[in-house]
Design an enzyme around this catalytic site. Structure first.
Site, PDB file in Angstrom:
ATOM      1  N   ASP A  53       0.815  -1.210   0.000  1.00  0.00           N
ATOM      2  CA  ASP A  53       0.000   0.000   0.000  1.00  0.00           C
ATOM      3  C   ASP A  53       0.850   1.262   0.000  1.00  0.00           C
ATOM      4  OD1 ASP A  53      -2.233  -1.607   0.157  1.00  0.00           O
ATOM      5  OD2 ASP A  53      -2.439  -1.419   2.326  1.00  0.00           O
ATOM      6  N   TYR A 111       5.961 -10.229   7.218  1.00  0.00           N
ATOM      7  CA  TYR A 111       5.755  -8.795   7.429  1.00  0.00           C
ATOM      8  C   TYR A 111       6.104  -8.439   8.866  1.00  0.00           C
ATOM      9  CZ  TYR A 111       2.976  -8.231   3.121  1.00  0.00           C
ATOM     10  OH  TYR A 111       2.543  -8.170   1.821  1.00  0.00           O
TER      11      TYR A 111
END
Length: 246
Positions: A53, A111
């Site tokens: 993003d 992540y």
């Protein structure tokens, strides 16, 4: 024709995410493709392991492209790092088999999400962590992480609107590492839905601060409704650390 694999590190603060946009040159993919096309004289398209993003960072994004160029991987890496903006760095260039595909061959990802947990914000960490001034209970947050691990339908922890494909994913582990005022949450899984890590993090923090009870996780899994979960925390605390391949 060569198939070239890139491992990429970037600071996502200035960019609108990974994916190329037709009306903007402020994307990671767009910057790299423009540089590669200049380097090879070919119109090239790179395939990333997945989108990140706007504002999200990466230490180990992976992409591949095919080219007729005779340049060695070493020369490609030197050219890229001397030409790309300084907040995008190619850390590895290698020739791979023709059938390698950065997205379809990915077997898992790691992540990290960073939280600055102190009453006062940090001038140094502000672009790379989320400032949470509330007191957080590590034990409660670890219990929440343990509930999230495993194979579940994570649609309630996603911003997906409609999806015909399966939203079942397997989370292998979530760990918490607190060093001073900085807390690292590490997520390892086979795959992640849109905004899944950021919504899970919002829920974990809400449980850690006492705003939500641990049972809310079961409720999200049962109801499969996004509004039941916590907020979507900001992207600037999120890093794509590594992409795993078999």
């Amino acid at each position: 024709m060569k198939n070239i694999k890139l491992t990429i590190e970037y600071d996502g603060k200035r960019y609108l995410g990974w994916q190329r946009l037709g009306d903007s040159d402020k994307t990671i993919q767009g910057k790299i493709e423009a540089t590669l096309s200049k380097m090879t004289g070919e119109e090239l398209e790179i395939v990333g392991s997945g989108r990140t993003d706007s504002g999200t960072h990466a230490r180990g994004q992976v992409a591949n492209f095919k080219t007729m160029s005779t340049m060695t991987p070493e020369k490609m890496m030197n050219y890229l790092n001397n030409t790309l903006p300084r907040d995008i760095v190619v850390t590895k260039v290698e020739e791979v088999p023709e059938r390698f595909h950065a997205r379809y061959n990915a077997a898992g990802k790691q992540y990290s999400y960073y939280v600055w947990n102190k009453e006062t914000p940090s001038a140094i960490e502000r672009n790379f962590s989320y400032h949470c001034s509330q007191s957080l209970d590590i034990k409660k947050m670890q219990a929440a992480c343990d509930k999230l691990v495993g194979e579940h339908d994570f649609i309630g922890f996603s911003s997906l609107k409609k999806n015909k494909k399966s939203t079942v994913r397997t989370l292998n582990s979530i760990t918490i590492d607190k060093k001073g005022d900085l807390i690292q949450f590490k997520f390892i899984g086979e795959g992640f839905l849109y905004n899944m890590v950021r919504i899970m993090m919002g829920t974990i923090l809400a449980i850690g601060s006492g705003e939500m009870e641990l049972e809310v996780i079961d409720e999200v899994f049962d109801k499969k409704v996004r509004q039941t979960a916590g907020e979507t925390v900001p992207a600037h605390g999120l890093f794509l650390d590594e992409v795993y391949y078999k």
